[in-house]
Scaffold this motif. Structure first.
Motif, PDB file in Angstrom:
ATOM      1  N   ALA A   1       0.560   9.815  -9.608  1.00  0.00           N
ATOM      2  CA  ALA A   1       0.805   9.583  -8.679  1.00  0.00           C
ATOM      3  C   ALA A   1      -0.611   9.687  -8.006  1.00  0.00           C
ATOM      4  O   ALA A   1      -0.887  11.213  -8.084  1.00  0.00           O
ATOM      5  CB  ALA A   1       2.061   9.006  -8.220  1.00  0.00           C
TER       6      ALA A   1
ATOM      7  N   THR B   1      -6.339   0.022  -1.469  1.00  0.00           N
ATOM      8  CA  THR B   1      -5.500   0.755  -2.311  1.00  0.00           C
ATOM      9  C   THR B   1      -5.504  -0.420  -3.723  1.00  0.00           C
ATOM     10  O   THR B   1      -5.018  -0.087  -4.941  1.00  0.00           O
ATOM     11  CB  THR B   1      -4.095   0.716  -1.538  1.00  0.00           C
TER      12      THR B   1
ATOM     13  N   PHE C   1      -0.084   0.099  -3.466  1.00  0.00           N
ATOM     14  CA  PHE C   1       0.769  -1.140  -2.015  1.00  0.00           C
ATOM     15  C   PHE C   1       0.231  -0.993  -0.453  1.00  0.00           C
ATOM     16  O   PHE C   1      -0.520   0.131  -0.594  1.00  0.00           O
ATOM     17  CB  PHE C   1       2.045  -0.218  -2.251  1.00  0.00           C
TER      18      PHE C   1
ATOM     19  N   PRO D   1       0.904   4.241  -1.059  1.00  0.00           N
ATOM     20  CA  PRO D   1       1.089   5.259  -2.453  1.00  0.00           C
ATOM     21  C   PRO D   1      -0.217   4.462  -3.532  1.00  0.00           C
ATOM     22  O   PRO D   1       0.018   2.834  -3.777  1.00  0.00           O
ATOM     23  CB  PRO D   1       2.212   4.585  -2.586  1.00  0.00           C
ATOM     24  N   MET D   2      -0.308   5.116  -4.780  1.00  0.00           N
ATOM     25  CA  MET D   2      -1.011   4.982  -5.861  1.00  0.00           C
ATOM     26  C   MET D   2      -0.282   5.334  -7.125  1.00  0.00           C
ATOM     27  O   MET D   2       0.535   6.201  -7.022  1.00  0.00           O
ATOM     28  CB  MET D   2      -2.610   4.513  -5.684  1.00  0.00           C
TER      29      MET D   2
ATOM     30  N   LEU E   1       5.739   3.385  -6.932  1.00  0.00           N
ATOM     31  CA  LEU E   1       5.323   3.408  -6.085  1.00  0.00           C
ATOM     32  C   LEU E   1       5.960   3.174  -4.924  1.00  0.00           C
ATOM     33  O   LEU E   1       6.568   3.674  -3.521  1.00  0.00           O
ATOM     34  CB  LEU E   1       4.959   1.315  -5.978  1.00  0.00           C
TER      35      LEU E   1
ATOM     36  N   ASP F   1       7.020   5.034  -2.042  1.00  0.00           N
ATOM     37  CA  ASP F   1       7.326   4.650  -0.335  1.00  0.00           C
ATOM     38  C   ASP F   1       9.342   4.972   0.068  1.00  0.00           C
ATOM     39  O   ASP F   1       8.544   5.735   1.379  1.00  0.00           O
ATOM     40  CB  ASP F   1       7.331   3.211  -0.612  1.00  0.00           C
TER      41      ASP F   1
END
Length: 484
Positions: free
Chosen positions: A175, A185, A197, A228-229, A236, A240
């Motif tokens: 991540a 993203t 996201f 986030p990825m 995600l 988050d």
């Protein structure tokens, strides 16, 4: 029984944290495996900085904690990569540009710090399109180089957060963090078979989900956000939740969801993208999703009136503010621009320095953007939609352009169009209007390349949108790992 390398590489972020918290996997062993993977796959140019000693030391500190302490860390021992335009204390933040090469901030961006406080470990900094002003991640700076798609290294991975996406897809990290101004993203997530996201931004202030002031080398304060990825939407949601202190995702079933299909974003697709996306619709409809065609005939025109003027006009003042606030090695935007290595980014910065779209800015921000926001909100309300759904990008990954970085592409033999325009068309409306957007894998094209689907939700619906994404993910399944 010891974990094999393949077993470790296959772990999602959620799975890795659970294994480390339970003591079944040593954080240092896992980190060592990923660092070795990063070194072995250095030709992908996914990273600009690899923190081998620091990451291993941090992993050993996690291993030394008592089990009760590890259980309290939501991301215990989780290796992450951070895009090279996001401030990291003790690690270079260069935004992939020569003038900032070697610059090390004194503090972490708040989103990074929250991950670290929860037990995550920054493995390294991720390569990117220079200064985030592009969607290919073909970077001409000598310390960066072009990021290469792990499914075919001759192809782009998308951008500008291409390095983060490639590190995740190539199993260098489970991540990480990217940034998103127009799709940065979501585009690379779609082209690398991962998930990306973009959280709600709205008009800033309380509507902005992630707050990282003066901690990201910017383009536009109106449009920029960290995002986030990961390889799964569930991961995600994990990141988050840590960044925002949100609770568990809401319970949600696919049956009865009302999902809008905006006609302009399903038009003009590459045939193989259309085939994969429509096959996904069949599976989702069989699971009970209700699809609602929506015309949205004004969408493209409204978005076009906003996107360029806001980004090009705000860049000069916003970049200068970052340079000053962070005591960067150059003090003016002109100094920064003079050393830009990538031809396509240099051309954009010519427009930034000339304030080429400045005359359109006030109307874009104060008239057209509110109209677009109202249009999006009215569409969700009138059709009682839970989300909009469409292919994240109009086409799959294209060959790396090692001359200009981003020139033109042709979709199924049609007349060539600008590469950035082609890839941004579907992702840009969410960015421009400030609503949340999520890209998740839809399947593999006939030519063996990933295709992504994007879900956009109403402003502030981030956790529900992620829950919808998790449900879609469970229905559609993941993609095979690239063969490297």
């Amino acid at each position: 029984m010891p974990w094999t390398v393949d077993e470790q590489l296959a772990l999602s972020a959620t799975q890795a944290v659970a294994a480390i918290q339970s003591g079944r996997l040593a954080a240092a062993d896992y980190m060592g495996t990923l660092l070795a993977r990063a070194a072995a796959l250095s030709s992908l140019n996914a990273l600009t900085t690899l923190d081998l000693p620091g990451a291993l030391a941090a992993a050993r500190r996690i291993d030394a904690l008592p089990a009760s302490a590890k259980a309290q860390l939501a991301l215990a021992g989780l290796p992450v990569v951070v895009k090279d335009n996001i401030n990291t204390a003790g690690l270079q933040t260069s935004a992939g540009t020569p003038a900032l090469e070697g610059f090390v901030p004194s503090t972490n961006a708040p989103s990074v710090q929250r991950l670290i406080d929860a037990g995550a470990i920054v493995l390294g900094k991720a390569n990117m399109h220079e200064l985030a002003f592009g969607i290919t991640s073909t970077n001409f700076a000598t310390h960066a180089g072009p990021v290469r798609n792990p499914y075919d290294p001759s192809l782009i991975p998308g951008g500008s957060s291409g390095g983060t996406a490639v590190a995740i897809a190539a199993r260098i990290a489970p991540a990480g963090l990217g940034t998103d101004t127009g799709g940065s993203t979501r585009i690379p997530a779609a082209l690398t078979g991962t998930a990306g996201f973009r959280p709600s931004v709205g008009n800033g202030g309380a509507e902005r989900r992630y707050h990282d002031p003066d901690a990201v080398v910017p383009i536009s304060h109106t449009r920029d956000t960290v995002g986030p990825m990961a390889r799964t939407v569930a991961d995600l949601a994990l990141l988050d939740g840590v960044i925002t202190s949100a609770g568990a995702l809401p319970a949600l079933a696919l049956s009865g969801l009302r999902i809008g299909l905006p006609a302009p974003l399903w038009d003009g697709l590459e045939r193989q993208v259309d085939d994969v996306a429509r096959a996904a619709l069949v599976r989702l409809e069989a699971a009970g999703v209700v699809f609602v065609p929506v015309a949205m005939s004004e969408l493209e025109q409204l978005n076009a009136m906003v996107g360029g003027p806001v980004a090009i006009h705000e860049a000069r003042a916003d970049v200068l503010a970052w340079l000053v606030a962070n005591h960067a090695p150059v003090s003016t935007v002109a100094e920064l621009a003079a050393r830009i290595a990538s031809p396509d980014v240099r051309a954009i910065y010519d427009s930034v320095l000339a304030d080429a779209l400045g005359a359109q800015y006030a109307a874009a921000l104060n008239h057209w953007r509110p109209r677009l926001q109202q249009y999006m909100a009215a569409t969700f309300a009138a059709e009682r939609l839970d989300a909009l759904l469409f292919p994240t990008t109009r086409l799959t990954a294209v060959p790396i352009d090692d001359v200009s970085g981003s020139s033109t592409v042709s979709i199924d033999g049609a007349p060539p169009i600008d590469t950035m325009e082609a890839f941004l068309r579907n992702t840009d409306p969410a960015s421009t209007s400030g609503i949340p957007g999520l890209s998740l894998p839809a399947g593999m094209s006939a030519s063996g390349l990933p295709v992504g689907l994007e879900l956009d939700g109403p402003l502030g619906s981030d956790r529900r949108l992620l829950a919808i994404g998790v449900a879609f993910e469970q229905c559609l399944g993941g993609l095979p790992a690239p063969v490297l």
